[in-house]
Design a protein around this motif. Sequence first.
Motif, PDB file in Angstrom:
ATOM      1  N   LYS A 185      -6.307   3.674   4.188  1.00 18.95           N
ATOM      2  CA  LYS A 185      -6.732   2.316   3.915  1.00 18.95           C
ATOM      3  C   LYS A 185      -7.868   1.964   4.869  1.00 18.95           C
ATOM      4  N   SER A 217       0.864  -1.185   0.000  1.00 18.19           N
ATOM      5  CA  SER A 217       0.000   0.000   0.000  1.00 18.19           C
ATOM      6  C   SER A 217       0.895   1.228   0.000  1.00 18.19           C
ATOM      7  N   ASN A 230       0.883   7.267   2.138  1.00 17.46           N
ATOM      8  CA  ASN A 230      -0.047   8.303   2.582  1.00 17.46           C
ATOM      9  C   ASN A 230      -1.503   8.021   2.221  1.00 17.46           C
ATOM     10  N   LYS A 231      -1.797   6.893   1.600  1.00 21.90           N
ATOM     11  CA  LYS A 231      -3.169   6.562   1.239  1.00 21.90           C
ATOM     12  C   LYS A 231      -3.921   6.063   2.472  1.00 21.90           C
TER      13      LYS A 231
END
Length: 178
Positions: free
Chosen positions: A170, A164, A167-168
Amino acid sequence: MLGNLTFILNISSFDDFKIVKSFSDTIILIKKNSKQFFFKLPKNLFIYKKDDSFVLEVKSVEHLPMLTTVKNNLNLLLASKLNLKKKLNLVGLGFKVIRSNFYLKFKLGYSHIIRVEIPKEIIRFSGNKKRVRMESADKIKLGNFLQKIFHLRSYDCYKGKGFSFFNKIKKLKQFKKK
C-alpha cells in the motif's frame, strides 16, 4: 471404448483413498492432509481399479458432461491446499470488526452498524478488532466473500483508511501542494 469416455485418476497425492459400494450408491472416501472428504458418484458413472490407479468411465456419450464435472471436481481437490487462508486489515480510528454467532458486524464510520452473514463454506474465522483472517476449502466463495467485505469500506489511497488485503503493498498518494 472411446478414450474420451474414461478418466484415469492417479491416487498417489491422497493419503487414503477408498471406494464404498452400496446397493444404490458408490461413494469415494478421500483423505488428504488429515481431512476426510466424501464424494458420491452419479449412477451412470463407473469406477474400477486398473494397476495402481482408478478409472472413471461412462457407458454412453450422453453422460459425458457428468464425467467432465466429476473430473473437474476431483482435479480441484488434487490441486488445492484444501484450506485456503486470506487476511484483511482494517485501518482507521473507530473502525471495528465484531463477531457474533453467524454474523460479522462492522463499525466503519457510518451512522449505522453493517451486519454481514458468514457463509457456510467458511471453515474458520479468527481475528481481532482490526484484522480478519478466514479459511475455507472453497477458493471462489472465500474470495467473493472477502471482496464483499472489502467493498464495504475499500482502501483510501490518500488517508490509508479502510480495508486492505494483508500482503498487498500500500502506497499513499500525496495531496496537492499549494
